[in-house]
Design an enzyme around this catalytic site. Structure first.
Site, PDB file in Angstrom:
ATOM      1  N   SER A 286      -7.450   3.969   9.650  1.00 52.10           N
ATOM      2  CA  SER A 286      -8.188   3.916   8.386  1.00 52.10           C
ATOM      3  C   SER A 286      -7.473   3.008   7.386  1.00 52.10           C
ATOM      4  O   SER A 286      -8.073   2.098   6.798  1.00 52.10           O
ATOM      5  CB  SER A 286      -8.318   5.350   7.842  1.00 52.10           C
ATOM      6  OG  SER A 286      -8.632   5.357   6.487  1.00 52.10           O
TER       7      SER A 286
ATOM      8  N   HIS B 163       0.839  -1.200   0.000  1.00 49.67           N
ATOM      9  CA  HIS B 163       0.000   0.000   0.000  1.00 49.67           C
ATOM     10  C   HIS B 163       0.871   1.245   0.000  1.00 49.67           C
ATOM     11  O   HIS B 163       1.826   1.334   0.771  1.00 49.67           O
ATOM     12  CB  HIS B 163      -0.885  -0.001   1.251  1.00 49.67           C
ATOM     13  CG  HIS B 163      -1.738   1.224   1.366  1.00 49.67           C
ATOM     14  ND1 HIS B 163      -2.932   1.352   0.690  1.00 49.67           N
ATOM     15  CD2 HIS B 163      -1.562   2.381   2.040  1.00 49.67           C
ATOM     16  CE1 HIS B 163      -3.447   2.541   0.956  1.00 49.67           C
ATOM     17  NE2 HIS B 163      -2.648   3.189   1.779  1.00 49.67           N
TER      18      HIS B 163
ATOM     19  N   ASP C 226     -14.982   2.909   8.039  1.00 42.21           N
ATOM     20  CA  ASP C 226     -14.023   3.849   7.440  1.00 42.21           C
ATOM     21  C   ASP C 226     -14.711   4.708   6.382  1.00 42.21           C
ATOM     22  O   ASP C 226     -14.415   5.897   6.272  1.00 42.21           O
ATOM     23  CB  ASP C 226     -12.835   3.107   6.827  1.00 42.21           C
ATOM     24  CG  ASP C 226     -11.828   4.098   6.251  1.00 42.21           C
ATOM     25  OD1 ASP C 226     -11.276   4.880   7.050  1.00 42.21           O
ATOM     26  OD2 ASP C 226     -11.630   4.115   5.031  1.00 42.21           O
TER      27      ASP C 226
ATOM     28  N   ARG D 277     -14.438  13.012   8.187  1.00 39.12           N
ATOM     29  CA  ARG D 277     -13.143  13.674   8.445  1.00 39.12           C
ATOM     30  C   ARG D 277     -12.800  14.643   7.327  1.00 39.12           C
ATOM     31  O   ARG D 277     -12.230  15.713   7.558  1.00 39.12           O
ATOM     32  CB  ARG D 277     -12.036  12.612   8.572  1.00 39.12           C
ATOM     33  CG  ARG D 277     -12.103  11.833   9.868  1.00 39.12           C
ATOM     34  CD  ARG D 277     -11.218  10.595   9.814  1.00 39.12           C
ATOM     35  NE  ARG D 277      -9.854  10.901   9.457  1.00 39.12           N
ATOM     36  CZ  ARG D 277      -9.042  10.083   8.769  1.00 39.12           C
ATOM     37  NH1 ARG D 277      -9.468   8.895   8.383  1.00 39.12           N
ATOM     38  NH2 ARG D 277      -7.824  10.438   8.485  1.00 39.12           N
TER      39      ARG D 277
ATOM     40  N   LYS E 166      -8.464  -1.319   6.483  1.00 41.57           N
ATOM     41  CA  LYS E 166      -8.776  -1.772   5.117  1.00 41.57           C
ATOM     42  C   LYS E 166      -7.773  -2.829   4.653  1.00 41.57           C
ATOM     43  O   LYS E 166      -8.148  -3.802   4.005  1.00 41.57           O
ATOM     44  CB  LYS E 166      -8.769  -0.575   4.156  1.00 41.57           C
ATOM     45  CG  LYS E 166     -10.019   0.294   4.308  1.00 41.57           C
ATOM     46  CD  LYS E 166     -10.000   1.502   3.406  1.00 41.57           C
ATOM     47  CE  LYS E 166      -9.012   2.521   3.884  1.00 41.57           C
ATOM     48  NZ  LYS E 166      -9.125   3.857   3.375  1.00 41.57           N
TER      49      LYS E 166
HETATM   50  N1  URA Z   1      -5.788   7.087   3.133  1.00 37.43           N
HETATM   51  C1  URA Z   1      -6.725   6.390   3.802  1.00 37.43           C
HETATM   52  O1  URA Z   1      -7.147   5.323   3.364  1.00 37.43           O
HETATM   53  N2  URA Z   1      -7.161   6.884   4.968  1.00 37.43           N
HETATM   54  C2  URA Z   1      -6.727   8.033   5.510  1.00 37.43           C
HETATM   55  O2  URA Z   1      -7.168   8.427   6.569  1.00 37.43           O
HETATM   56  C3  URA Z   1      -5.764   8.766   4.787  1.00 37.43           C
HETATM   57  C4  URA Z   1      -5.309   8.248   3.612  1.00 37.43           C
END
Ligand code: URA
Length: 433
Positions: free
Chosen positions: A183, A82, A161, A168, A187
Site C-alpha cells: 500500500s 514518508h 489502494d 482492510r 503510492k
Molecule cells: N499507511 C498506508 O498508506 N497503508 C497502509 O496499509 C498502512 C498505513
C-alpha cells in the site's frame, strides 16, 4: 482464472503467481471481483503472509492500477520522504524546507490525519490561505521554481489502494506487513520521485508496536523499492513517546517554525538532521553523512531553511505573517495545565494515549469525515528521562470542548513517574538500505 482458486491457493499457504495477483487487482478495481472475495483473500494474506516476490508483484500491479506521475521535467534528483505515522510527527514541515535549502528537490504528496496520528496537510492548512490542492502542472512548476512543494494526492493515483485500504479498514486486515508495504510503496512509486526515504516508526503510537515488526516492514519496503529500481532507504525511529513537545495542528506548525529558527526540541532536531543527511546523500548533494548534518545545521543557523518554509507557504497561497506572529493562529477557548502529583523521573509517556486524547480534544479525526479543530491539542513540558517535582507542570491542553475532565485524567495517567533515573529515549535505532 477463477478468484476462488486464488483465495484457496493463498489460504493453503501457496505462492501466488504474477498473473494471479495482476488478475485480482485488475478485476477488483474494475468491480468485477466483489468485496467479499477480496476480503477473503486479504484475510488469507494476513494469516499466510507473502514472500518478497509476491509482495513486489502486488505492489507493481497496484502501482499500475492508475496514473503514474512523471516528474522528469523537474531538474535534479527528486526526493520523497514518508513516515508510517505517529503522534506529534511534524518532521516533513521541518525536513522538507531544510533539505530544499541545501538544493534538494522535494516533490512531496502528503496525507491527512486519522485516529491518533496527525497528517501534514491538516497542519499546513492551519495557516490561513494555504492550498494543498495543486494541479500536477503547478506541482512540477513549483518544485522547479523554489525546490519544494507539499501537496495532497493529485490525479488518479493507485485506485487499487483506495479500494483495498477501505476494505482492510473494516475487515481487520490492516496490520499485515505485505499489505501495508504494498500500500505505502505503490503510492510512493506512483508519486514519481527518484529516491524514497521511509521513516518507519515503532512503539505505542505507531502501527508497528515493536522494533522487530518495524524492521520487517522497513526491509520489505526497501526491497520493493530496489526491485522496482528506486533508490529506497528506511530509518527505524522511536514512537513510544510523542515526537517533540507539541501535538495538534497549529501547535505543531509553531514547533516546526521554532525548530527552523534554531529553537527546536532535541529529539525532533536530531531526527531531522539524521534524515536530512541521508536525503542529501541520496540526492548526491553531500555524500558524507556527518558533513551533511553540519551543512543542514548551518541552514538552520543562517535561517535559510526557515526562509525556504516561508517561500513554500507563500507559493501555496498562505499568509506568512503567521510564521513570525504566532498569535495570528486560531486560539482555543480553554486551556488547562496538568501538574504532577508525584516526584521522580518520567519513565514512560504513552504516545498512543496522548494521540487519542489530542484527538478527543478536537485535534484529530475519529472517522475520515470528522472536522478538525486547528487550535486544539497538547503541549508537553516533560519527556522520558526528565526529572519532575511534585506540583510541576507536565503538560498543557488546548481545546474548544467542554466536559473533558476524563481526558485530563487520562493525560495525567499517561505519564509513568518512577524513583530511579531513566535514560532518555534514543530516537534513531537503525538505518536499512
Ligand atoms: N499507511 C498506508 O498508506 N497503508 C497502509 O496499509 C498502512 C498505513
Amino acid at each position: 482464472m477463477q478468484m476462488t482458486d486464488i483465495i484457496l491457493k493463498k489460504r493453503d499457504g501457496f505462492e501466488l503467481s504474477k498473473e494471479e495477483i495482476a488478475f485480482f487487482i485488475k478485476n477488483y478495481v474494475n468491480n468485477i471481483i466483489p468485496d467479499y472475495q477480496a476480503s477473503a483473500l486479504a484475510m488469507a494474506i494476513y494469516f499466510q503472509g507473502m514472500n518478497k516476490k509476491e509482495i513486489s508483484f502486488l505492489t507493481d500491479s497496484m502501482l499500475h492500477s492508475g496514473e503514474i506521475i512523471d516528474l522528469s521535467s523537474i531538474n535534479g534528483v527528486k526526493i520523497d520522504k514518508h513516515s508510517t505515522g505517529g503522534v506529534g510527527d511534524k518532521t516533513s514541515l521541518v525536513l522538507g524546507p531544510l533539505v530544499a535549502s541545501c538544493g534538494a528537490k522535494v516533490a512531496k504528496m502528503s496525507g491527512r490525519g486519522l485516529g491518533h496520528t496527525g497528517g501534514t496537510l491538516d497542519k499546513l492548512e492551519s495557516i490561513k490561505g494555504v492550498s494543498v490542492n495543486v494541479s500536477k502542472e503547478n506541482f512540477i512548476k513549483q518544485v522547479n521554481d523554489i525546490g519544494i512543494a507539499i501537496i495532497g494526492q493529485t490525479g488518479d493515483l493507485v485506485p487499487a489502494d483506495k479500494k483495498l485500504y477501505a476494505l482492510r479498514d473494516v475487515t481487520a486486515t490492516v496490520d499485515s506487513i505485505p499489505l501495508i508495504a504494498s500500500s505505502i510503496m505503490s503510492k510512493k512509486l506512483a508519486s514519481g520521485a527518484d529516491t524514497i526515504l521511509l521513516d518507519v516508526k515503532f512503539g505505542s503510537g505507531a502501527f508497528m508496536k515493536d522494533i522487530k515488526s518495524a524492521e520487517e516492514l522497513a526491509s520489505t519496503m526497501v526491497e520493493i523499492g530496489k526491485h522496482l529500481n528506486r533508490d529506497t532507504k528506511a530509518v527505524l525511529t522511536d514512537m513510544d513517546q510523542p515526537l517533540g513537545m507539541a501535538i495538534g495542528n497549529s501547535l505543531e506548525v509553531i514547533e516546526a517554525c521554532e525548530t527552523l529558527k534554531g529553537r527546536g526540541p532535541k529529539d525532533l532536531v536530531e531526527l531531522c538532521l539524521n534524515l536530512g543527511a541521508i536525503i542529501l546523500k541520496q540526492a548526491h548533494i553531500e555524500e558524507d553523512i556527518e558533513k551533511g548534518k553540519v551543512l543542514l545545521q548551518s541552514k538552520i543557523d543562517n535561517l535559510e531553511a526557515f526562509k525556504k518554509l516561508e517561500e513554500l507557504i507563500k507559493y501555496q497561497g498562505g499568509d506568512i505573517s503567521y510564521l513570525e506572529d504566532y498569535s495570528k493562529f486560531e486560539k482555543s477557548k480553554y486551556q488547562k495545565e496538568i501538574y504532577s502529583s508525584k516526584e521522580g523521573y518520567v519513565e514512560k509517556i504513552s504516545a498512543l494515549e496522548i494521540g487519542e486524547c489530542a484527538m478527543h480534544l478536537g485535534a484529530g479525526r475519529a472517522t475520515k469525515d470528522d472536522v478538525i479543530d486547528m487550535a486544539s491539542g497538547i503541549v508537553l513540558n516533560k519527556k522520558v528521562g526528565d526529572f519532575v517535582k511534585k506540583g510541576e507542570l507536565l503538560l498543557t491542553c488546548y481545546t474548544n470542548k467542554e466536559n473533558v475532565e476524563e481526558i485530563y485524567k487520562d493525560l495525567e495517567n499517561s505519564y509513568i513517574i518512577v524513583q530511579n533515573k531513566v535514560p532518555n529515549h534514543k530516537i534513531i535505532h537503525e538505518i536499512i538500505g
